[in-house]
Design an enzyme around this catalytic site. Structure first.
Site, PDB file in Angstrom:
ATOM      1  CG  ASN A   1      -1.676   1.235   1.454  1.00 19.29           C
ATOM      2  OD1 ASN A   1      -1.768   2.077   0.547  1.00 19.29           O
ATOM      3  ND2 ASN A   1      -2.240   1.404   2.639  1.00 19.29           N
ATOM      4  CD1 TRP A   2       3.414   1.012  -2.844  1.00 14.57           C
ATOM      5  CD2 TRP A   2       3.571   2.231  -4.725  1.00 14.57           C
ATOM      6  NE1 TRP A   2       4.165   0.307  -3.749  1.00 14.57           N
ATOM      7  CE2 TRP A   2       4.271   1.019  -4.908  1.00 14.57           C
ATOM      8  CE3 TRP A   2       3.519   3.152  -5.779  1.00 14.57           C
ATOM      9  CZ2 TRP A   2       4.922   0.717  -6.102  1.00 14.57           C
ATOM     10  CZ3 TRP A   2       4.172   2.842  -6.970  1.00 14.57           C
ATOM     11  CH2 TRP A   2       4.861   1.646  -7.129  1.00 14.57           C
ATOM     12  CE  LYS A   3       0.027   3.333   4.719  1.00 12.64           C
ATOM     13  NZ  LYS A   3      -0.021   3.423   6.153  1.00 12.64           N
TER      14      LYS A   3
ATOM     15  CG  HIS B   1      -5.802   1.816   5.204  1.00 11.04           C
ATOM     16  ND1 HIS B   1      -5.383   2.788   6.073  1.00 11.04           N
ATOM     17  CD2 HIS B   1      -4.774   0.951   5.075  1.00 11.04           C
ATOM     18  CE1 HIS B   1      -4.138   2.523   6.447  1.00 11.04           C
ATOM     19  NE2 HIS B   1      -3.738   1.412   5.845  1.00 11.04           N
TER      20      HIS B   1
ATOM     21  CD  GLU C   1      -2.891   5.498   6.772  1.00 16.82           C
ATOM     22  OE1 GLU C   1      -2.916   5.595   5.529  1.00 16.82           O
ATOM     23  OE2 GLU C   1      -1.938   4.987   7.399  1.00 16.82           O
TER      24      GLU C   1
ATOM     25  CD  GLU D   1      -3.386  -2.750   7.353  1.00 19.89           C
ATOM     26  OE1 GLU D   1      -2.252  -2.911   6.906  1.00 19.89           O
ATOM     27  OE2 GLU D   1      -4.065  -1.740   7.114  1.00 19.89           O
TER      28      GLU D   1
ATOM     29  N   GLY E   1       2.542   2.036  10.903  1.00 23.25           N
ATOM     30  CA  GLY E   1       3.524   3.123  10.821  1.00 23.25           C
ATOM     31  C   GLY E   1       4.208   3.462  12.136  1.00 23.25           C
TER      32      GLY E   1
ATOM     33  CB  SER F   1       5.137  -2.103  12.133  1.00 23.78           C
ATOM     34  OG  SER F   1       4.780  -0.755  12.433  1.00 23.78           O
TER      35      SER F   1
HETATM   36  P1  PGA Z   1       2.896   0.184   7.660  1.00 24.98           P
HETATM   37  O1  PGA Z   1       1.441   0.423   7.045  1.00 24.98           O
HETATM   38  O2  PGA Z   1       3.452  -1.088   7.055  1.00 24.98           O
HETATM   39  O3  PGA Z   1       3.684   1.399   7.266  1.00 24.98           O
HETATM   40  O4  PGA Z   1       2.733   0.042   9.133  1.00 24.98           O
HETATM   41  C1  PGA Z   1       0.551  -0.632   6.843  1.00 24.98           C
HETATM   42  C2  PGA Z   1      -0.731  -0.137   6.215  1.00 24.98           C
HETATM   43  O5  PGA Z   1      -1.136   0.996   6.479  1.00 24.98           O
HETATM   44  O6  PGA Z   1      -1.388  -0.867   5.453  1.00 24.98           O
END
Ligand code: PGA
Length: 249
Positions: free
Chosen positions: A9-11, A92, A94, A162, A168, A206
């Site tokens: 997931n490149w966001k 997700h 976020e 997740e 993150g 992470s």
């Molecule tokens: P991360 O993000 O690997 O940077 O913790 C995972 C995600 O948001 O899918």
């Protein structure tokens, strides 16, 4: 050997030059024991399709719940499918946090994806406060009940567990905690969505080259959803190799 799914997931990172370079590395390192899905910012999807040529999955990071309409700035599942997307992340954390998406919204987005033959990668996971209060299992179960469409076609759905506090942050649940939650999720799916076949459940939060192999060898972990470490060729291809080893183990 059950292939592991490695999704990146490149966001909201990257641009065309970075994406083409990264995809070239990923395509070179691809192997039989893994299925790799790249989820770049959606504007890159049509530009990467010819570099990918069915060798990888290509996912968006969100879709709107409607097929069209006056929704400025949003992208529909039918548009994403027509541009070459094969998958789409929905729910997700976020988006749940910043766009205030509810479980019901996430369910409608997953249904929109399925209407257009996109495979949803539906994310669930508890917040830090819920984790601290010992409410992980209750939170996950509510999210499954409210955000998973009732009708799921066989073999066309992916779930990602997740924990929000692990995204993150460099923090990761213990192997025992990951195993227990994945077992809960698989058990819930077998009971409540038996017609959907075996739905793969990924772990995300992470994931790095130094923990990917151990995580992917845990029972019930069918792959990983990787954020930060998917943006750099060396770390993402190391995670792909860990998936290949875990699939053989
Ligand atoms: P991360 O993000 O690997 O940077 O913790 C995972 C995600 O948001 O899918």
């Amino acid at each position: 050997m059950r292939r592991k799914i490695i999704a990146g997931n490149w966001k909201m990172y990257g641009n065309l030059a970075m994406a083409q370079d990264l995809i070239a590395h990923i395509v070179m390192h691809r192997a039989a024991g893994m299925h790799v899905i790249i989820c770049p910012p959606a504007a890159l999807i049509p530009m990467l399709e010819c570099d990918i040529q069915d060798r990888l999955g290509l996912g968006a990071q969100d879709c709107h719940m409607e097929d069209e309409g006056a929704f400025t700035g949003n992208l529909s599942a039918q548009l994403l499918a027509s541009l070459g997307a094969t998958h789409v992340i929905v729910g997700h954390s976020e988006r749940r946090q910043y766009q205030h998406e509810s479980n019901q919204d996430v369910c409608k987005k997953a249904q929109a994806a399925l209407r257009h033959q996109l495979i949803p990668i539906l994310c669930i996971g508890e917040t830090e406060a819920e984790y601290d209060r010992g409410q992980t299992e209750a939170t996950i179960t509510t999210q499954l009940e409210e955000s998973l469409p009732k009708k799921l076609p066989p073999e066309r759905f992916i779930l990602a567990y997740e924990p929000v506090w692990a995204i993150g942050t460099g923090k990761v649940p213990t192997p025992e905690e990951i195993t227990a939650i994945h077992e809960t999720i698989h058990h819930w799916l077998a009971k409540n969505r038996p017609q959907a076949g075996t739905i793969p459940v990924l772990y995300g939060g992470s994931v790095k080259p130094d923990n990917a192999r151990e995580i992917m060898q845990l029972p019930g972990v069918d792959g990983v959803l990787v954020g930060g470490a998917s943006l750099e060729a060396g770390s993402f291809t190391a995670i792909m190799e860990a998936g290949e080893e875990a699939a053989k183990a």
